[in-house]
Write an enzyme that holds these catalytic residues in place. Sequence first.
Site, PDB file in Angstrom:
ATOM      1  CB  CYS A 109      55.447  40.867  42.072  1.00 31.03           C
ATOM      2  SG  CYS A 109      56.995  41.519  41.415  1.00 31.03           S
ATOM      3  CG  ASN A 143      42.180  36.803  31.516  1.00 33.88           C
ATOM      4  OD1 ASN A 143      41.566  36.221  30.616  1.00 33.88           O
ATOM      5  ND2 ASN A 143      41.867  38.023  31.910  1.00 33.88           N
ATOM      6  CD  GLU A 144      42.067  41.375  29.497  1.00 35.89           C
ATOM      7  OE1 GLU A 144      41.993  41.950  30.591  1.00 35.89           O
ATOM      8  OE2 GLU A 144      41.245  41.540  28.597  1.00 35.89           O
ATOM      9  CD  GLU A 316      38.076  38.368  27.894  1.00 35.73           C
ATOM     10  OE1 GLU A 316      37.747  39.527  28.216  1.00 35.73           O
ATOM     11  OE2 GLU A 316      38.762  37.636  28.616  1.00 35.73           O
TER      12      GLU A 316
END
Length: 632
Positions: A109, A143-144, A316
């Site tokens: 979270c 990441n993302e 990517e």
Amino acid sequence: MNRALGVCYYPEHWPEEMWARDAAEMVEAGISWVRIGEFAWSRIEPEPGDFRFDWLDRAIAVLSGAGLKIILGTPTCTPPRWMLERFPDMLAVDAQGHVRGFGSRRHYCFSHAGYRAASGKIAEVLGDRYGRDARIHAWQIDNEYGCHDTILSYSEAARDAFRAWLVQRYQSIDALNDAWGNVFWSMEYRSFDKIGLPNLTVTQPNPSHELAFRRFSSDQVVAYHEVQVAALRARTEAPLIHNYMGRVLEFDHFDVGASIDIASWDSYPIGFLSDRLEGSAEHKARYLQQGDPDMQAFHHDLYRAVGKDGRWWVMEQQPGPVNWAPHNPAPLPGMVRLWSWEAFAHGAEVVSYFRWRQAPFAQEQMHAGLKRPDNAPAPGLEEAAQVGREIADMPQIALQQAPVALVFDYPSEWAWATLPQGDGFSYFRLMLDAYRALRRCGFSIDIVPSNTTDLSAYALVLAPGLAAMPEALQQALGQTVALVGPRSNAVTDELRIPTPMGPDLPGLDVTAARVESLPPHVQRPVLGGGAVQHWIEDLDGSADTLIEAETGQAVLKGDGPMHYLGAWPDAELWERIVHGLAKEAGLAAQNLPEGLRLRDTRTHRFAFNYGPEPVDFQGKTIMPADVAWWGI
Ligand code: GAL
């Protein structure tokens, strides 16, 4: 900066004996960047405080020794299992109140203070060790953000942080009650500590409450991210990057992008078509193995705007079939090359493929790489190598100012997701439709944020669906031929109907007096061709009616260079509108063959054929899944 290719690599997935040959083959394929480390926390710190850098040091030595530039990822999107023993309450909670468990990734979270600090700490540790290491040429943070629907968390940590955020924003509980209209249904609060999160209510929560929660959630991503930015800035001069996703809209990417150097994104065209785009069965069949012709370019242009000084990468790039969409067809031969060139034509500095070799284990074992799990080359490898040879001949691509701008605003997505008024009213979808129409007419486009104050360089600007328009943008739109609507400047920042009612813009005497949403099978034909779908408004005001529905409702009104669109057009109507506006703006609109898209740079025109049949264009035949370019 020269254009270059990269690849995502996981040394921790392979026997060490393979690394040197992998690195040599990457270089042979024309690859010069390699991203590592972003999921490797359990190998970097297997027990709390027990750091194991030996393997990472050796991987860096091998990769860099082969001549590759390294992007090192902070591994914070995959907190290891022991982290939960430290912070049992760090897990995100979904809107149904379910705790999102360990066993995949992104389970944290954003509001959990302990995990936020732990993320900063691992960034510091990595920064201390590798920040001044010249072999590390860039850093990827996390990441993302937002992948797997992970921005909105309904945890106790989020609730407490939300209350504190509300105190900051409203200062007094009376001001909050007033701003949200809590007198409605006796929703008034007597203190901030009684306010809950807007989930698990009997029916719809107050939209102002929900919008506040969405704003808060975006701010939490920014605050989380900035802890790592601060840790790394103090320890490295190398550029900081985040890899965004496609159609992830729950946080404001402009806010995250403000503190880092390069925006990057992860482009999975075929996965997106299957997984996250509307479209007829016919459209999806036609582009099954190519991806939607506008989805990638839209994000290229969006993330160019998010990146500092326009710097952006594809971190990517889909290399073959993915594993995560409902169905996962293979790209048509040529598409890996087409996608790569499309990114370069839109200004990408680096296109990096995901991933070097397909993993034979775990969740992504069915996801292609440039190499097969048995280490034989996969079809994407030769296409990547071809791009590598081609960019060696065109290492510089100079961008030019586009003639047309599209204003993109994340809070508008949140506003209409909160108050759609009709199933399927999506801000993103409306924007992609507008973008598609501009592209079908042959235009190159710049996407600009809603805090833009100067639009004078553009001949034409579109700002559909922009929920609450900043004052400066309203003024800037007056500098050019502009189109706003539907639902532009229709609500306040608190998601209430303003008086005077919208759009209430300078130089435009139009009022959206009543709105209707329409079910998917309904179309209202428009005089002169095309139809309205999803949404139509009754427009009052003295502006000229330029296009009208057969019902007599005005669809497009104009007051000099300002135009208001009171409906959601189908493709034919959008193109009519763009042709008309282009004419007023002194631009030449074309009608491109189906599936063909153009991109003009300062020196070249690029043409991409997304369609499954050859097209003839400007004296050239462009084969399916092919890209052509020529000097202009
Ligand atoms: C991206 C992610 C990668 C990998 C890839 C598979 O969303 O960043 O780690 O999962 O998708 O397509």
